[in-house]
Write an enzyme that holds these catalytic residues in place. Structure first.
Site, short mmCIF file in Angstrom:
data_model
loop_
_atom_site.label_atom_id
_atom_site.label_comp_id
_atom_site.label_asym_id
_atom_site.label_seq_id
_atom_site.Cartn_x
_atom_site.Cartn_y
_atom_site.Cartn_z
N GLY A 196 0.82 -1.21 0.00
CA GLY A 196 0.00 0.00 0.00
C GLY A 196 0.85 1.26 0.00
N ASP B 34 -2.23 -13.02 5.50
CA ASP B 34 -3.51 -12.31 5.32
C ASP B 34 -4.12 -12.04 6.69
OD1 ASP B 34 -6.30 -11.72 4.60
OD2 ASP B 34 -5.71 -12.45 2.62
N LEU C 6 -0.51 -1.84 8.96
CA LEU C 6 -1.04 -0.88 7.98
C LEU C 6 -2.08 -1.52 7.07
CD1 LEU C 6 2.27 0.92 6.93
CD2 LEU C 6 0.86 1.26 8.95
N SER D 174 -9.26 -0.08 2.99
CA SER D 174 -9.11 1.30 3.45
C SER D 174 -9.97 2.31 2.68
CB SER D 174 -7.64 1.71 3.33
OG SER D 174 -7.31 1.92 1.97
N THR E 117 -7.46 6.16 12.44
CA THR E 117 -7.81 7.16 11.44
C THR E 117 -8.72 8.26 11.96
OG1 THR E 117 -9.15 7.48 9.44
CG2 THR E 117 -9.61 5.52 10.70
N GLU F 220 -11.18 9.19 10.44
CA GLU F 220 -12.56 8.78 10.11
C GLU F 220 -13.31 8.34 11.38
OE1 GLU F 220 -14.64 8.35 7.06
OE2 GLU F 220 -13.32 10.04 6.71
N TYR G 17 -16.38 1.47 7.49
CA TYR G 17 -14.92 1.60 7.64
C TYR G 17 -14.58 2.27 8.97
CZ TYR G 17 -10.22 3.57 7.01
OH TYR G 17 -8.90 3.93 7.19
N LYS H 52 -12.59 0.61 12.14
CA LYS H 52 -11.35 1.20 12.66
C LYS H 52 -11.49 1.57 14.14
CE LYS H 52 -8.15 1.47 9.39
NZ LYS H 52 -6.77 0.98 9.53
N HIS I 272 -3.57 11.42 4.47
CA HIS I 272 -2.23 11.72 3.95
C HIS I 272 -2.08 11.06 2.58
CE1 HIS I 272 -2.16 8.42 6.85
NE2 HIS I 272 -1.35 7.82 6.01
P1 NAP Z 1 -3.74 1.34 1.08
O1 NAP Z 1 -2.85 1.99 0.08
O2 NAP Z 1 -5.15 1.03 0.72
O3 NAP Z 1 -3.03 -0.02 1.55
C1 NAP Z 1 -3.72 -1.00 2.26
C2 NAP Z 1 -2.86 -2.25 2.33
O4 NAP Z 1 -3.57 -3.26 3.04
C3 NAP Z 1 -2.49 -2.85 0.95
O5 NAP Z 1 -1.16 -3.29 0.99
C4 NAP Z 1 -3.43 -4.04 0.87
O6 NAP Z 1 -2.97 -5.08 0.04
C5 NAP Z 1 -3.44 -4.49 2.32
N1 NAP Z 1 -4.53 -5.41 2.65
C6 NAP Z 1 -5.84 -5.25 2.41
N2 NAP Z 1 -6.54 -6.31 2.88
C7 NAP Z 1 -5.63 -7.16 3.42
C8 NAP Z 1 -5.73 -8.42 4.05
N3 NAP Z 1 -6.89 -9.06 4.19
N4 NAP Z 1 -4.59 -8.99 4.54
C9 NAP Z 1 -3.40 -8.38 4.35
N5 NAP Z 1 -3.24 -7.20 3.73
C10 NAP Z 1 -4.35 -6.58 3.28
O7 NAP Z 1 -3.79 2.20 2.43
P2 NAP Z 1 -2.78 3.35 2.95
O8 NAP Z 1 -3.26 4.66 2.47
O9 NAP Z 1 -1.40 2.91 2.73
O10 NAP Z 1 -3.11 3.32 4.50
C11 NAP Z 1 -2.42 2.44 5.39
C12 NAP Z 1 -3.26 2.20 6.62
O11 NAP Z 1 -3.52 3.44 7.27
C13 NAP Z 1 -4.63 1.60 6.36
O12 NAP Z 1 -4.92 0.78 7.45
C14 NAP Z 1 -5.56 2.80 6.33
O13 NAP Z 1 -6.87 2.39 6.68
C15 NAP Z 1 -4.92 3.65 7.40
N6 NAP Z 1 -5.10 5.09 7.26
C16 NAP Z 1 -4.82 5.71 6.08
C17 NAP Z 1 -4.93 7.08 5.99
C18 NAP Z 1 -4.60 7.81 4.71
O14 NAP Z 1 -5.03 8.96 4.58
N7 NAP Z 1 -3.86 7.20 3.80
C19 NAP Z 1 -5.33 7.83 7.11
C20 NAP Z 1 -5.58 7.17 8.32
C21 NAP Z 1 -5.45 5.80 8.38
P3 NAP Z 1 -3.32 -5.13 -1.55
O15 NAP Z 1 -2.28 -4.27 -2.20
O16 NAP Z 1 -3.20 -6.58 -1.83
O17 NAP Z 1 -4.70 -4.59 -1.72
O1 G4F Z 2 -10.19 10.66 -0.64
P1 G4F Z 2 -11.36 10.09 0.06
O2 G4F Z 2 -11.97 8.89 -0.56
O3 G4F Z 2 -10.87 9.84 1.54
P2 G4F Z 2 -11.63 9.64 2.94
O4 G4F Z 2 -13.00 9.14 2.75
O5 G4F Z 2 -11.45 10.90 3.71
O6 G4F Z 2 -10.77 8.46 3.58
C1 G4F Z 2 -9.35 8.47 3.52
O7 G4F Z 2 -8.83 9.14 4.64
C2 G4F Z 2 -9.12 8.52 5.90
C3 G4F Z 2 -8.52 9.40 6.99
O8 G4F Z 2 -9.48 10.36 7.39
C4 G4F Z 2 -8.53 7.13 5.90
F1 G4F Z 2 -8.74 6.53 7.08
C5 G4F Z 2 -9.14 6.31 4.78
O9 G4F Z 2 -8.53 5.03 4.74
C6 G4F Z 2 -8.87 7.01 3.46
O10 G4F Z 2 -7.49 6.98 3.21
O11 G4F Z 2 -12.51 11.20 0.19
C7 G4F Z 2 -12.28 12.46 0.75
C8 G4F Z 2 -13.50 13.35 0.56
C9 G4F Z 2 -14.82 12.73 1.04
O12 G4F Z 2 -15.53 13.67 1.78
C10 G4F Z 2 -15.58 12.42 -0.24
O13 G4F Z 2 -16.99 12.49 -0.12
O14 G4F Z 2 -13.67 13.60 -0.83
C11 G4F Z 2 -15.05 13.53 -1.13
N1 G4F Z 2 -15.22 13.23 -2.56
C12 G4F Z 2 -15.90 14.00 -3.44
N2 G4F Z 2 -15.90 13.41 -4.65
C13 G4F Z 2 -14.76 12.14 -3.20
C14 G4F Z 2 -15.19 12.25 -4.51
N3 G4F Z 2 -14.02 11.09 -2.77
C15 G4F Z 2 -13.70 10.12 -3.67
N4 G4F Z 2 -12.95 9.08 -3.26
N5 G4F Z 2 -14.12 10.19 -4.97
C16 G4F Z 2 -14.88 11.23 -5.45
O15 G4F Z 2 -15.25 11.27 -6.62
#
Ligand code: NAP
Ligand code: G4F
Length: 327
Positions: free
Chosen positions: A12, A57, A79, A83, A124, A126, A148, A152, A178
């Site tokens: 990821g 897994d 991680l 997500s 998160t 969220e 979700y 979490k 991020h």
């Molecule tokens: P991501 O790009 O969606 O990566 C998720 C990872 O989890 C991928 O490597 C995916 O593998 C793996 N995965 C999914 N299901 C699995 C399973 N059953 N067993 C093992 N691995 C599995 O997410 P990210 O943005 O890097 O975020 C990392 C973590 O931080 C996540 O837990 C997310 O919910 C959390 N988080 C993210 C944000 C953000 O803004 N990015 C903010 C707060 C929290 P595949 O490649 O095979 O799908």
């Molecule tokens: O980029 P998003 O899909 O991220 P969201 O829902 O904030 O979640 C991400 O951040 C979380 C941390 O707060 C993580 F935990 C989670 O795993 C993930 O990484 O959407 C952001 C905003 C939402 O309000 C959504 O309604 O963008 C708005 N949006 C508007 N149009 C859209 C769209 N989002 C997506 N994905 N696609 C659209 O077309």
């Protein structure tokens, strides 16, 4: 001997940045990935020969126990998750199994095999959902607004419970959104930056979005993985909000991205009601005072710089032969 860290979710966005960061600190990095019919190592291609990859897994208890027994990591960064928020409405049970219960499976493996392992849980913003205070900090009450967010929140509390019940050094990082050039194409930042680049390159004609008024606290993923590591280097375990303290609407994100390619976004963006969520998280803005003061962490990349970095990367990516179409 090098310290060993296990990263779940190595394929990821965050997994790739954390692996780079831990390699720079001379760790032996073990990355867990799921078995897929085709390898999915795009984000870690450049470091694949420096890390150990192992199949496992979060749905499978035996695989987690076997990996911990074999590699005996001193730090585990969880991680892995389903997500993507919209998918959590269409696949709520799977999301609960992976993103929620999967954390208990991993914590059980740690408890049984080696409770001295230090554990990081990817919590998160969220979980704040329909936010009860502005800005949100570690004391803000939770009010998740999607399967979700609910999954979490379960994971967050089970992490705290394993800390309090078994004395495990278990931390929960409450990270706000991020992003990076490695962000999945379905998340709004990358959807917007990739579309701005592709419209500029003449590859597509429009961008369909849902709610433009939602506001997020967007930071750079490369900055945030350092906070994960810092949490596991303290005298004791704790929970921390990690955020920039700035918020921007999706509309501002679109304006900023299209400005980078000298286009007027209003000519290209269409609202699609199918992309509006059944329940929205309207406003997220984090107060990371605790991370700043106790961990000495602060973000380095601004919102404008982040969007510019992503647009520039997408211009390069989509102008090169073999680039995949935007999802
Ligand atoms: P991501 O790009 O969606 O990566 C998720 C990872 O989890 C991928 O490597 C995916 O593998 C793996 N995965 C999914 N299901 C699995 C399973 N059953 N067993 C093992 N691995 C599995 O997410 P990210 O943005 O890097 O975020 C990392 C973590 O931080 C996540 O837990 C997310 O919910 C959390 N988080 C993210 C944000 C953000 O803004 N990015 C903010 C707060 C929290 P595949 O490649 O095979 O799908
Ligand atoms: O980029 P998003 O899909 O991220 P969201 O829902 O904030 O979640 C991400 O951040 C979380 C941390 O707060 C993580 F935990 C989670 O795993 C993930 O990484 O959407 C952001 C905003 C939402 O309000 C959504 O309604 O963008 C708005 N949006 C508007 N149009 C859209 C769209 N989002 C997506 N994905 N696609 C659209 O077309």
């Amino acid at each position: 001997m090098a310290k060993c860290a296990l990263i779940t979710g190595i394929t990821g966005q965050d997994g790739s940045y954390l692996a780079e960061f831990l390699l720079s600190k001379a760790y032996h990095v073990v990355g867990m990935h799921r078995r897929t019919s085709i390898e999915n190592f795009d984000r870690i291609e450049h470091i694949v020969d420096q890390i150990t990859l192992v199949q496992g897994d979060l749905l499978d208890q035996n695989s987690l126990e076997a990996i911990i027994k074999q590699y005996r990591p001193c730090e585990v960064y969880n991680l892995a998750a389903q997500s993507f928020v919209p998918t959590s409405w269409t696949q709520p049970l799977l999301t609960g199994e992976i993103t929620g219960l999967g954390v208990t499976r991993l914590l059980e493996a740690i408890r049984i095999i080696d409770p001295s392992i230090r554990f990081y849980q990817a919590s998160t913003s969220e979980m704040f959902g329909k936010a009860q205070t502005v800005p949100q900090n570690e004391k803000t009450p939770f009010y998740p607004r999607s399967p979700y967010g609910v999954s979490k929140l379960y994971a967050h509390w089970i992490t705290i419970n394993y800390r309090e019940s078994y004395g495990i050094y278990a931390c929960s990082g409450i990270l706000f959104n991020h992003e990076s050039p490695r962000r999945g194409l379905e998340f709004v930042t990358r959807k917007v930056t990739s579309a701005a680049a592709r419209i500029k390159l003449g590859q597509i004609a429009e961008l369909r979005l849902g709610n433009l008024e939602a506001k997020r606290d967007w930071g750079y993923a490369g900055d945030y993985v350092e906070a994960m590591w810092l949490m596991l280097q303290q005298d004791g375990p704790d929970d921390y909000v990690v955020a920039t303290g700035e918020t921007h609407s999706v509309r501002e994100l679109v304006e900023t991205a299209f400005r980078c390619v000298n286009l007027n976004w209003e000519e290209f963006v269409k609202i699609d009601q199918k992309l509006v969520r059944p329940a929205e998280v309207d406003l997220l803005i984090g107060d990371a005072t605790k991370a700043r003061t106790q961990l000495g962490w602060k973000p380095k990349v601004s919102f404008e710089k982040l969007v510019e970095m992503m647009v520039e990367s997408d211009l390069r990516y989509f102008s090169s032969a073999g680039a995949r179409p935007v999802r």
